[in-house]
Design a protein around this motif. Structure first.
Motif, PDB file in Angstrom:
ATOM      1  N   ASP A 158      14.545  11.549  63.916  1.00 13.89           N
ATOM      2  CA  ASP A 158      15.235  12.840  63.947  1.00 13.89           C
ATOM      3  C   ASP A 158      14.425  13.878  64.713  1.00 13.89           C
TER       4      ASP A 158
ATOM      5  N   PRO B  76      15.155  27.124  78.741  1.00 16.85           N
ATOM      6  CA  PRO B  76      16.435  27.488  79.341  1.00 16.85           C
ATOM      7  C   PRO B  76      16.586  26.825  80.706  1.00 16.85           C
ATOM      8  N   LEU B  77      17.844  26.484  81.050  1.00 13.72           N
ATOM      9  CA  LEU B  77      18.103  25.837  82.331  1.00 13.72           C
ATOM     10  C   LEU B  77      17.722  26.767  83.468  1.00 13.72           C
ATOM     11  N   ASP B  78      17.377  26.171  84.602  1.00 16.61           N
ATOM     12  CA  ASP B  78      17.099  26.991  85.781  1.00 16.61           C
ATOM     13  C   ASP B  78      18.394  27.630  86.253  1.00 16.61           C
ATOM     14  N   ILE B  79      18.271  28.852  86.724  1.00 17.04           N
ATOM     15  CA  ILE B  79      19.454  29.512  87.265  1.00 17.04           C
ATOM     16  C   ILE B  79      19.537  29.166  88.748  1.00 17.04           C
TER      17      ILE B  79
ATOM     18  N   ASN C  25      21.857  30.007  94.651  1.00 21.09           N
ATOM     19  CA  ASN C  25      23.034  30.505  95.369  1.00 21.09           C
ATOM     20  C   ASN C  25      24.307  30.166  94.604  1.00 21.09           C
ATOM     21  N   ALA C  26      24.409  30.673  93.427  1.00 21.92           N
ATOM     22  CA  ALA C  26      25.577  30.362  92.611  1.00 21.92           C
ATOM     23  C   ALA C  26      26.788  31.127  93.117  1.00 21.92           C
TER      24      ALA C  26
ATOM     25  N   PRO D 110      19.902  16.713  69.756  1.00 23.75           N
ATOM     26  CA  PRO D 110      20.907  16.943  70.794  1.00 23.75           C
ATOM     27  C   PRO D 110      20.412  18.021  71.757  1.00 23.75           C
ATOM     28  N   ARG D 111      20.886  17.955  72.984  1.00 21.08           N
ATOM     29  CA  ARG D 111      20.495  18.988  73.934  1.00 21.08           C
ATOM     30  C   ARG D 111      21.261  20.265  73.627  1.00 21.08           C
ATOM     31  N   ILE D 112      20.541  21.349  73.519  1.00 26.21           N
ATOM     32  CA  ILE D 112      21.191  22.628  73.243  1.00 26.21           C
ATOM     33  C   ILE D 112      21.856  23.099  74.523  1.00 26.21           C
ATOM     34  N   LEU D 113      23.093  23.580  74.411  1.00 22.33           N
ATOM     35  CA  LEU D 113      23.837  24.042  75.579  1.00 22.33           C
ATOM     36  C   LEU D 113      23.043  25.152  76.264  1.00 22.33           C
ATOM     37  N   GLY D 114      22.837  24.991  77.553  1.00 17.05           N
ATOM     38  CA  GLY D 114      22.112  26.012  78.294  1.00 17.05           C
ATOM     39  C   GLY D 114      20.617  25.794  78.293  1.00 17.05           C
ATOM     40  N   ARG D 115      20.174  24.691  77.665  1.00 19.93           N
ATOM     41  CA  ARG D 115      18.740  24.393  77.663  1.00 19.93           C
ATOM     42  C   ARG D 115      18.542  22.952  78.091  1.00 19.93           C
TER      43      ARG D 115
ATOM     44  N   ASN E 149      20.492  11.888  62.327  1.00 21.76           N
ATOM     45  CA  ASN E 149      21.665  12.753  62.476  1.00 21.76           C
ATOM     46  C   ASN E 149      22.387  12.579  63.800  1.00 21.76           C
ATOM     47  N   THR E 150      21.632  12.233  64.832  1.00 19.25           N
ATOM     48  CA  THR E 150      22.247  12.227  66.150  1.00 19.25           C
ATOM     49  C   THR E 150      22.661  10.816  66.513  1.00 19.25           C
TER      50      THR E 150
END
Lengths: 224, 361, 204, 511, 175
Positions: free
Chosen positions: B338, B354-357, B360-361, B343-348, B294-295
């Motif tokens: 497959d 989950p992505l690191d926050i 100092n954003a 695909p990389r999930i947005l935000g992961r 699929n990808t």
């Protein structure tokens, strides 16, 4: 143990709980051997002999064997039996051994034999176990022969080729050759075995469904 | 109004649709196949046309039969999605142009019943049905499936007329020796097996041709026309470039290296690219939706695998051509690809954490 | 004695398994002993049968199973059976092998003292059924076409299948298998010619 | 599909879809203001979170802007009377919800005078404490007007607390057909910019980025003109692509930052508000007016005269349509009624459903627009994978949900699905993918509820058992006590008797 | 020959010791699957199944002496969960289940006798003597224990009403 229904056991072995078509066991020898009806028949008969002996022996010692060591004990028994059959055939049925020799040793790993020991012989008496072994063995033989015939017919255009080598010259009449058909080689090769088995399984399910429908139809007026 | 009567027809969003459909996709693929097909008719005459027509017809017939047997309520809708026609068409393209009628019928049966419906019908099959049929036919009937006829405009004999074509098609009489010819790959394999150097062997052998002036399957000959069809599919977004390019690269790169090392033993990249079913496989088989990953990453791996396996089979295997085998092998790998190429999930991250926050954003 | 309580005791398991193993191995020993001579006899008969298959009838009067010589060929030992009429060496029999389409093809061949093949049989092969298995004499007469051939007849460049401009037929759809058999037989003849002295025992 | 899109397609940078936007001519028609209808239907839950609690009685007179239901709980919003009149009833009405179920609502009969209560405006909002702004916005019942209807005050105060640096204003309006934000940006750009400045003040953010899709050139021009003098407000045109208006996507395009899963934009120093919300915040602070009206797009092939209408919250969709020109042929050929946009809006069972605070559009579709068809089997074409803006595998998830393997679907990302509808939009087999996902999410929530309920039941049963045991024990103890007392009494009596006897005996002896 | 027999025998004995020891030290106490089933069950110990509480029913189901369908309050959902856990195939259509039900009090019939409240396993029925009783919707498990205790038939089982909060989008029809 007086209420054993031998009819039930035989029916289970031949059809309802058929080693190949219902339990889907013993597929390794099945795929390897069934390139012709003759091979299937030989393998089936040898397996039946081992199956009956193994069932009887296991049933005899079932009270002595403890749960912890039952699998090694059964395996040793079955392996011994198969080796004896192998040696005996080699010595006294040498012509037959030349046809089947390669496959006899395979019977050790035939999971159907250990399976029957585990699921039937260890719980039932000697007579019932013998009948079960015989019925299961014949069911297995039937399946092997059927699959062998289908593959042989489609793949090589013959039926029971070389049957006289297994059963003696008087059975030469069984050998049939379809004229003018070269055969589809794929059916003789392993993928053909899977495809043919798949269609035979589908066939059994269709027959079972039809039988169930007929039973339901005949049961209904009786109930009403 | 009671809630019960209202909930009966609940429909979720979206309430709009892009307008794409299965049958439109299938139609576009068929349109892309048309130039090469028509050219094939011209090259090989009426027998090729009969073969093409009967293959498609038998595919459709077996599709109807299977659907009827399974009691599917949507026989018509399933039939008109055009997938059976496409399977038959692709199968016909890969057959020897003068194959007898029963090859078409048996091929249709294997493709549709064993290759597709047994797995559950459209979308459920693990292997490309046309390739399953192609391989099953080749393994089962090696003789008629390796009998190649020279393109007629090249041959010394006159083109058979309609009636004699029908006779060729229906009686499966042996084709006169003068009309048969070896494919380039077949010729190279035979000569190599005899221990003859490729450089010498190719002197006498068939030529390479972009426009199909060589022996081969009925639809595969004209690489340029297949390529055009493929480009049409790319532009109409039916396929993406990943799988086809990967297939071509997968063959061309090892072929070029091996040829540079030992030209007497290995065919050149060009010979590989223009031979056999490679172009057809790259643009029409490797891009089969159902049996490819699929990808885009997955499709690149899939394509490279097909290419590499094709080259390996052609160079070291028993059969001269390997596209169909390579496709089936990689089809079997598709679920694995497959599983590992998501695909990389947005935000992961790639592992699904989950992505690191950032601090100092 | 109550079996149920005994069965879960730690000592019971090794005892039981040991007894079963003892009985099984004992039974096997007995059967093996009983069958050994019969099996040896049957196998010897097999070998003799297959050897006499390639050897024309009446050519030998000795027990060629016992009259053997062992030679080294490319690191492998080849057993050569010698058929004699009286004291005169008439023919030798030996096995050769060659890689076929899928695995090794074992060929048994008989050669007379002039280097002519008396007979060729395929003993064992794993070729595709229906395609490559025509090398079996049961399926096809093809292997008989080697009878009477020698390294000079046909000439070395004609020792091949027809596709390679040789004299031997190939089967439709399969070239590799007959090619391998032809190569094996030719190799066997070359081997015989090269080692003729050792084989006949004159060197010794 | 322009050439650029084709190029991007080849590069694989192709998330989302490019639907025909169908915004014009509705977007170009001037905004119409709908007069007050006879009756207004005000559901108690028009926002995410806890429903509001009515604070009026049936028959009570209210003025325009008067509080009629107060917020309940941390995340909730109050409801105000959109016009002056009498409370006619508090009863269940059909909810603006695809289920067609009912929910409680206040029904207000307008008196036609449309009298405001006294509004406490504020001339200089920048002198107010940010916390005070948050309180006023909360009191005005302002919720996100983009569709989700999340209480805005919660976001404003939350942003101030987590030291947000950037305020993203969502003017994307990526849903086809809708143009209410577009229209307001053209007509009320200055007010919007003013609202943005108030929000900047309230959140403590340093700059505001206004993302507007490039298919709205007029709105971009108007907003640029209005923001020219304001240094901290930047108008940023973004490519038109659905779902550009989705929070995570817009933030990524505007700031290049990626919002981590299972966290919020606050965590990367960003807060997102809709342009309509900016207007509502401005009204709440400058004029002290609560959120009682909104702009709604009436559109769809069946609408006679598509355009944008400003309506009071609580007006029935039926009346909005009638005001906006009615339906073609009185609704002949109407295939589907939708509230919201075509991609994420919901089907409603009939037109007698009120406009609520989050309603952005009322769409009357004909059969050709909805293109409803029997789904074909999935051909694994992967279109949905390419379209998914979240990078999910819709075909794999739907296949698992189809077999009721909900946990597996969660394992491959169901929780990250934003239900944008891109997958179903591009699916050649027309599989209702979003419906699978919404169903699965509902089913999982129901399972969670069941589990909670089971645990609660077990606790209850256990407590009852303990109570019964305790009662039995107490009873037994009481009985034992009584018995002991009785025995003690008897013993005492016996002792006394014995003593007496002995006494008499001794007496007798001694006597 | 002797060596072969001896080695096989010794090997058998050694393996037997190993298995015996393994059996002694690696034994699993209890049956973890029963605990898993208990977790699935309603847990009100209402006794409709005929076993002593939910633990008893779980044991009986694992042992195969009770059908997976023996728990009426659990309904279809429970049956399919149990079937999935144990790998059984259960005919769900035979189960006349039309969604969960709870007890409701017909106020005009209730005489306030308190008999129902006394049997309720979860204390879901509230009401003092001579007062109209009420059922806590959230606490009622639908076990029907109270129904037969009511002298005036004021308690009836009614389906749990679907609300917006509980509504679940239906699964699309299969293509």
């Amino acid at each position: 143990m007086s209420d054993i229904q031998y009819g039930r056991i035989i029916k289970d072995g031949l059809w309802e709980q058929n080693v190949v078509f219902a339990q889907m066991l013993a597929l390794c020898p099945l795929m390897a051997v069934t390139t012709s009806g003759t091979n299937g028949l030989g393998m089936g008969l040898a397996s039946t002999a081992v199956l009956v002996c193994a069932n009887v022996l296991v049933s005899l010692i079932r009270k002595v064997v403890s749960a912890q060591v039952r699998i090694p004990v059964f395996i040793v028994l079955i392996a011994t039996l198969v080796t004896i059959v192998d040696l005996a055939m080699n010595a006294w049925l040498h012509e037959l051994y030349k046809v089947l020799g390669l496959f006899i040793a395979l019977i050790v790993v035939n999971c159907a034999i250990l399976g029957r020991s585990e699921s039937f012989a260890v719980k039932n008496g000697v007579a019932a176990s013998a009948v079960d072994g015989l019925a299961m063995g014949l069911g297995f033989t039937g399946a092997l022969v059927l699959l062998g015939l289908v593959r042989e017919f489609l793949g090589a255009g013959t039926l029971f080729a070389q049957a006289s080598q297994l059963l003696g010259p008087s059975f030469a009449f069984l050998e049939v050759q379809v004229p003018g058909y070269g055969g589809a080689l794929l059916m003789i090769l392993p993928p053909g075995a899977f495809a043919a088995l798949g269609f035979l399984l589908a066939g059994k399910r269709i027959i079972d469904r039809k039988l169930a429908e007929r039973e339901a139809a005949s049961a209904e007026p009786a109930a009403a | 109004m009671t809630p019960a009567t209202l909930t009966a027809q609940t429909v979720a969003s979206p309430h709009a649709h892009g307008g794409n459909s299965v049958s439109r996709t299938m139609f576009r693929v068929q349109l892309a196949l048309l130039p090469a097909t028509l050219y094939g008719f011209w090259l090989y005459g009426w027998p090729a046309f009969f073969l093409w027509a009967l293959t498609i017809l038998s595919c459709v017939a077996f599709e109807v039969l299977s659907l009827k047997l399974m009691g599917t309520p949507r026989v018509k809708a399933t039939l008109f999605d055009g997938s059976a026609v496409l399977t038959g068409w692709l199968l016909a393209m890969t057959l020897p142009p003068w194959a007898p009628w029963w090859v078409a019928v048996v091929g249709g049966f294997i493709a549709i019943v064993i290759g597709k419906q047994v797995f559950g019908g459209l979308g459920q099959n693990v292997f490309n049905p046309a390739m399953v049929a192609r391989v099953a036919l080749l393994v089962s009937f090696p003789l008629p499936l390796t009998l190649w006829v020279a393109p007629l405009p090249m041959s010394t004999l006159p083109t058979p007329d309609f009636v004699s074509s029908l006779r060729i098609f229906l009686t499966s009489l042996p084709v006169p020796d003068a009309m048969t010819s070896a494919t380039l790959l077949g010729h190279a394999k035979t000569e190599l097996a005899r221990g003859i150097d490729l450089a010498t062997a190719l002197h006498a052998g068939p030529d390479l041709s972009w426009i199909g002036m060589r022996a081969g399957s009925f639809g595969e000959s004209a690489a340029i026309l297949i390529l055009c069809g493929g480009l049409y599919l790319l532009i109409t977004r039916v396929i993406t470039w990943h799988a086809p390019l990967a297939v071509l690269a997968g063959v061309a790169i090892p072929a070029a290296i091996a040829h540079a090392v030992d030209p007497g033993r290995f065919l050149s990249a060009e010979a590989h690219l223009l031979s056999g079913a490679l172009m057809l496989g790259a643009f029409f088989i490797a891009t089969d939706y159902v049996t490819s990953p699929n990808t885009t990453t997955g499709q690149i791996i899939f394509g490279l695998g097909i290419g590499l396996l094709t080259w390996v089979i052609r160079s070291f295997g028993g059969y001269p051509e390997g596209v169909a085998f390579a496709v089936l092998l990689m089809n079997a790998m598709t679920p694995v690809i497959d599983r590992f190429c998501k695909p990389r999930i947005l935000g992961r991250d790639r592992k699904g954490k989950p992505l690191d926050i950032p601090e100092n954003a | 004695m109550n079996l149920d309580t005994l069965r879960d005791k730690l000592g019971y398991q090794p005892l039981l398994l040991g007894i079963v193993a003892l009985l099984a191995s004992g039974a096997l020993a007995v059967v093996s002993d009983a069958t050994a001579p019969a099996i040896a006899a049957a196998e010897a008969k097999d070998l003799r049968d297959s050897l006499s298959d390639v050897l024309p009838a009446g050519l030998a009067d000795n027990d060629f199973l016992k009259d053997t010589v062992e030679l080294d060929r490319d690191g492998k030992t080849v057993t050569i059976y010698r058929a004699r009429q009286g004291e005169a060496l008439k023919a030798v029999l030996f096995k050769v092998a060659e890689r076929g389409y899928s695995g090794e093809i074992q060929v048994l061949m008989a050669v007379d003292m002039d280097g002519r093949t008396l007979g060729v049989r395929v003993l064992k092969h794993t070729e595709t059924p229906g395609l490559g298995d025509k090398i079996e004499v049961k399926k096809d007469n093809w292997v008989l076409s080697f009878n009477g051939k020698s390294l000079l007849d046909p000439t070395p460049e004609r020792w091949g299948v027809k596709k390679d401009n040789g004299v031997f037929d190939q089967f439709a759809g399969a070239t590799i298998t007959p090619r391998a058999v032809v190569k094996a037989v030719k190799g066997g003849l070359e081997f015989f010619t090269a080692h003729k002295a050792e084989i006949t025992g004159q060197a010794a | 599909m322009g050439f650029m899109n084709l190029f991007k397609h080849f590069l694989g940078d192709d998330w989302g879809v490019h639907p025909d936007d169908r915004k014009r001519p509705a977007a170009d028609r001037p905004l119409r203001v709908m007069p007050v209808p006879e009756k207004l239907y005000l559901p108690l839950q028009q926002h995410l979170g806890g429903p509001a609690r009515p604070v009026v009685l049936v028959g009570q007179q209210v003025k325009k802007g008067e509080l009629i239901a107060e917020a309940q709980g941390m995340i909730s919003a109050p409801i105000h009377a959109p016009t002056s009149g009498t409370i006619a009833a508090v009863t269940d009405i059909t909810a603006p919800h695809p289920s067609g179920l009912t929910l409680p609502a206040i029904i207000l009969a307008a008196d036609g005078r449309d009298e405001w209560i006294d509004c406490q405006g504020c001339a200089d909002p920048f002198a107010l404490d940010p916390v005070e702004i948050g309180k006023r916005v909360a009191a005005a019942g302002v919720v996100g007007l983009g569709g989700a209807a999340f209480p805005s005050a919660v976001k404003l105060t939350g942003a101030a607390r987590s030291k947000v640096k950037t305020l993203v204003i969502n003017g994307g309006e990526c849903e086809p057909y809708l143009s209410c934000d577009d229209r307001q940006m053209r007509d009320r750009a200055a007010d919007i910019v003013d609202g943005i400045r108030i929000m900047l003040h309230a959140t403590g953010a340093r700059e505001a980025l206004v993302g507007i899709e490039d298919n709205k050139p007029e709105a971009i021009a108007a907003m640029q003109a209005a923001a020219a003098a304001v240094a901290e407000v930047h108008i940023r045109p973004v490519p038109a692509r659905y779902p550009m208006g989705s929070e995570k996507q817009l933030v990524q395009v505007l700031t290049g930052k990626e919002v981590a899963a299972e966290s919020r934009t606050f965590d990367i120093g960003i807060v997102v508000h809709n342009v309509g919300t900016a207007l509502a915040v401005r009204a709440a602070i400058r004029d002290g007016r609560p959120l009682i009206s909104r702009v709604v797009t009436v559109n769809g092939n069946c609408a006679n005269d598509p355009g944008n209408v400003e309506v009071l919250v609580g007006t029935l969709a039926e009346e909005v349509i009638a005001f906006a020109g009615g339906l073609k042929g009185d609704g002949i050929g109407l295939a589907r009624r939708v509230m919201g946009g075509p991609m994420m809006g919901m089907q409603i069972p009939h037109w007698r459903v009120p406009v609520v605070k989050g309603t952005s559009g009322i769409l009357a579709f004909d059969a050709q627009e909805v293109a409803a068809q029997e789904p074909d089997p999935c051909i694994r074409c992967g279109s949905c994978v390419k379209a998914c803006p979240m990078g999910l595998l819709p075909l794999e998830m739907s296949a698992r949900i189809r077999n009721s393997a909900y946990d597996e679907a969660v394992g491959i990302g169901l929780k990250d699905c934003i239900a944008c509808g891109c997958c179903a939009y591009v699916c050649p087999s027309k599989i209702p993918l979003v419906q699978y996902f919404v169903h699965a999410k509902g089913e999982l929530a129901a399972q969670d509820r069941n589990k909670l309920r089971n645990d609660a039941t077990k606790k209850l049963a256990q407590q009852r058992q303990e109570r019964l045991d305790r009662e039995a024990r107490e009873k037994a103890e009481a009985a034992a006590k009584r018995k002991a007392e009785r025995e003690a009494a008897a013993a005492a009596k016996a002792a006394a008797e014995a003593a007496a006897k002995q006494a008499t005996e001794t007496e007798g002896e001694s006597a | 020959m002797i060596a072969a027999i001896l080695s096989l025998t010794v090997l058998g004995a050694i393996l037997g010791i190993a298995l015996g020891i393994a059996n002694k030290f690696l034994k699993v106490e209890g049956n973890p699957i029963v605990d898993e089933l208990v977790d699935l069950m309603p847990g009100s110990n209402c006794g409709q199944c005929g076993y002593p509480g939910c633990v008893g029913a779980a044991e009986a189901i694992v042992a195969g002496t009770a059908p997976a369908t023996c728990c009426p309050p659990g309904g279809k959902a429970l049956v399919s969960a149990i079937a999935a856990k144990l790998g059984l195939t259960v005919d769900l259509s035979a189960l006349g289940d039309d969604g969960p039900k709870i007890a409701t009090v017909a106020e005009e019939l209730c005489i306030g006798c308190c008999r129902c409240a006394r049997v309720c396993p979860t204390d879901a029925i509230l009401g003092g003597p001579k007062q109209i009783h009420n059922v806590f919707r959230e606490a009622c498990t639908g076990c029907e224990a109270c129904i037969e205790k009511c002298p005036t038939e004021a308690l009836v089982m009614k389906p749990v009403p679907v609300t917006l909060q509980h509504w679940v989008m239906p699964k699309p029809r299969l293509a």
